[in-house]
Design an enzyme around this catalytic site. Sequence first.
Site, short mmCIF file in Angstrom:
data_model
loop_
_atom_site.label_atom_id
_atom_site.label_comp_id
_atom_site.label_asym_id
_atom_site.label_seq_id
_atom_site.Cartn_x
_atom_site.Cartn_y
_atom_site.Cartn_z
N THR A 98 18.35 -21.23 15.43
CA THR A 98 18.94 -22.38 14.75
C THR A 98 17.86 -23.07 13.92
O THR A 98 17.91 -24.26 13.68
CB THR A 98 19.63 -23.30 15.77
OG1 THR A 98 20.54 -22.50 16.55
CG2 THR A 98 20.48 -24.38 15.11
N HIS A 99 16.87 -22.29 13.52
CA HIS A 99 15.82 -22.83 12.66
C HIS A 99 16.19 -22.54 11.21
O HIS A 99 15.53 -21.78 10.52
CB HIS A 99 14.47 -22.23 13.02
CG HIS A 99 14.10 -22.45 14.46
ND1 HIS A 99 13.11 -21.77 15.11
CD2 HIS A 99 14.60 -23.32 15.39
CE1 HIS A 99 13.01 -22.19 16.37
NE2 HIS A 99 13.91 -23.11 16.56
#
Lengths: 594, 458
Positions: free
Chosen positions: A520-521
């Site tokens: 989720t970067h």
Amino acid sequence: MASNSTVIRKEPVDAVIVGLGWTGSIMGMELTDAGLNVLALERGNDRTNADFTYPKPADELAYGVRMEMMQRPSQAAITIRRNLNETALPNRYLTSFLPGDGVGGAGVHWTGVLYRATPVELKLKSFADEHFDKGFLPDDMTIQDYGVSYEELEPHYDFFEKVCGISGQAGNINGQLIEGGNPFEGPRANPYPLPPLPGTYNNALFAQATKNLGWHPYPYPSANVSQAWKNPYGMQLGPCNFCGFCSKYGCLNYSKSSPQTCILDALKRRENFAYRTNCEVTRVELDSDGKKATGVTYIDGDGNRVFQPAELVIVASYALNNVRLLLLSGIGKPYDPVANTGVVGRNYSYQMTGSIDMFFDDIEFNPFVAAGANGQVIDDFSPDTFDSARHGFIGGSYIYTAQGSGAPISNTPTPGDAPKWGSGWKKAVKDNYGHSMSMGTTGTNMAYRDCYLSLDPNYRDPNGDPLLRMTLDWHDNDIRMTRFMRERMLEIVRELNPRSHVEGFKNFGDHYDTRHYQSTHNVGGAIMGTDPSTSALNRYLQSWDVHNVFVMGANAFPQNMQHNPTGTVAALTYWSAKAIREQYLKNPGPLMSA
Amino acid sequence: MIAWALPMAANAQAADQGVIERGAYLARVGDCVACHTAPDGKEYTGGLAIESPFGTIYSSNITPDKQTGIGDYSEEQFARAVRDGVRADGAHLYPAMPYPSYAKTTDADIHALYVYFMHGVEPVNHRPEQTDLNFPFNQRWAIAMWNWLFTEDEVFQPDPNRSDQLNRGAYLVEGLGHCGSCHTPRGFAQQLKGFDASDEDYLAGADLNDWLAPALRGKGESGRGVVDWSEQDIVDLLATGRNAYTAVSGEMTSVVANSTSHLNDQDIHAIAAYLKSIPAHTGQAGGSASKAASPDKSDIAESGTEAKLASARDLSEGERLYLDNCNACHFTDGKGAGHIFPMLDGNSLVNADNPTGLIHTILAGAEMPSTPKAPESVSMPGFAWRLSDQEVADIATFVRGAWSNDAAAVTADQVAEVRKTLPEHSFSVSPGYRSTGRDQQPTSGEQLKGGAPVEDDQ
């Protein structure tokens, strides 16, 4: 837009914050400190610590499988394609990445690994120009410097680590290297606030193997705290008990730093702060010449369209949504990858990851003893710690082992030759439970001309607004990087000599596969910089085009670094707040000349 | 003349503002707001139902509204109400109003309180529910007799033999702070058995609606509670509702939120110093330990309980339930973690003779007050929805006998009695379970604080 005749008009505020996660909460503290009347608008539900008391979060079906902490695709789908010739399709399930929802945002369900950027990560383009031959970088690689230095961010990293009570072992204090810490980190003014977490057995094995190989293991810097902590806001954390419900879960033990445990109760006491939930901001409204924002329009939980006037607009609603809101509001010129013009949507990048699971016959790892950031790491293969040019790429990864989750449904690794279903699979789960150890890489992803964000021409949300479209695929430079990391991890495998191992690395020709969780970067898309022709925000995170709009989040990263983004996102938020408080409020206008 | 009269008037106003602020502060010390505000009512408009052994007593409106409040009170009438428990119309107040303690308030402080209530509080026209006790308790004249028998009506006199700090502490504790109202045992006629440290029953601990209000006499070698605590530990508890040992519970939560957390450092230290100067009794309520328990995890050898829990073999039902439900925060050593997870080893509430407070806490949970210096409302979940009476009794019995604790066992019947007093929703379903999910109705939530922008269309 605001001209809609059914719009409800609210009393003006000094500052409106779009989104109440980490960055919105930090800005709330900073701007109320400055004496402003501040209102935060949050799209999702309210969430307090009481929502996460034992044993509510320890429900893998609800949170680990059904993803109840996350944005629903039905509210906020993203369309995805791999290249300019494909037609993007919406993500109908939460898979590759998991943006958060509700008060606290992704700061509630994150794993809790908190890093700083290294000095080089913040000035990667300058580093490349100095260290690589001319022509080494591919023509379509569009990496840039942040425009802010490590030295400028250091006090803000330091403060946020205190806000979070980060537990870790410093490797470099004011240039003095410290045994057991990461010798490749930027110099720190202070040690971590708390000592590292005690580690599980996989950590000990990894540390020994990497030391044998001449590398430099250190404990993961952890926002799952090792001891009771009271932060500068008077907020508190309690010692982590290794229950293993961290990533995808709210912490049931006040042990994971989050807006709820570290900021919100303090912020809510302030009389010049208020927040509204279930309010989805759809536009930042601009005055007639488009140079100044007049406030925001949102749709409330009853479906009303509401105009909230404000002198200052802080966009703090996660990287992807921030970019979409800028595009929908007409702030900044949209990026055009063909003409290579425009800035909003430019330099979207992701994270290159890989993994190896090792299976042993006689070792008990007790996988139910876990914490998100319980692990050991090496930074020996970061962008500036070895000669990557010799191996044909720019970039790097940290390599780690972690025992981060003991959740029973997903934590059933099996060897490669085991059946994938049926009684054979069940037997393999039973035989191998507790006997495996995992390693992974978290690596850089460079920015490229054909990886970007834009508004989708075909798909719209329930309000009639176009969805955000992501165009992303892997490039050879980054594949070469991850193949190199695979070789290094196989050296560790040889040291540990397991019965078997399973590996997961991308290879040449592989495309971005959205079916599996990766990271989720999500970064970039509205990047910071010092040149308005190549960045949407100046080095203070202020819009070049609309001076009273500041945008907080990893959208500001010009390309992705190997180190997890939350620390840098927070440090940049404090950095921007400082500029707002010390410069902007005294003399509202552009903080840098275009 | 006019030229210099204006600044004079401004000065007079500024002086008044100072008096109003001092009165507001003293009202915090007296915690007037706690009793004179109904759960959803406006501040000081009264109507809170106070359960007494004689029936329900409703607090009065003390805003300066002339019809329903105290707007017509002269300062003298106000002083009589506060210190003597006599209304302007001459009727006696029920001693739910702590006038036997407030009697010690000085004239200067009464004046400041009066100025505050007349000029610093908004008048609100609101007639709260009137107290209507049965005979003989509706005979208010009898209170005069009670007053004559059981109260002292002298304004506080500083003791020249002790420090200014101790005198200040004594004034606050014995007077407006009215700590004795809950922490001093009462006699056969509900009268307090002591009003200052010269009485040996003063602050010796009491049962308050079945909850332990522990002894506050803090001078002694060793014992549970304030005897073991440093002055700073007491300061921490009063300022933040939590300290290295424990957290406030029951009625004290609101006292910290509304009163003690707003006191200045000097006063709060004076209170702590005074409490530490009062000699403790052996065996005082909540303090009957044969040995003290320390929050320091390093210097205590692993106790029998800790070793048993850590080995997790041959566990009793209570031990097993403790590991499954309590251990995450309170740990096998029963020491929790300073200022966030209360220590169960040596805890006064855990060891109270009457286990009601402990049972209530296990069933309904607890929440620390949000205070200026410790804003986080750290909460313990309630277990009523997931544990049976027998299971709660097993846990309570275990913790009351674990580590250095030495209190009697708890029965399922005792738990059932406490469960009856809880609101239905706290045990019929899991409270707020998955409240973060999608099953909520999406309505706009407006969370506003005092001075924040207020809209009229929500």
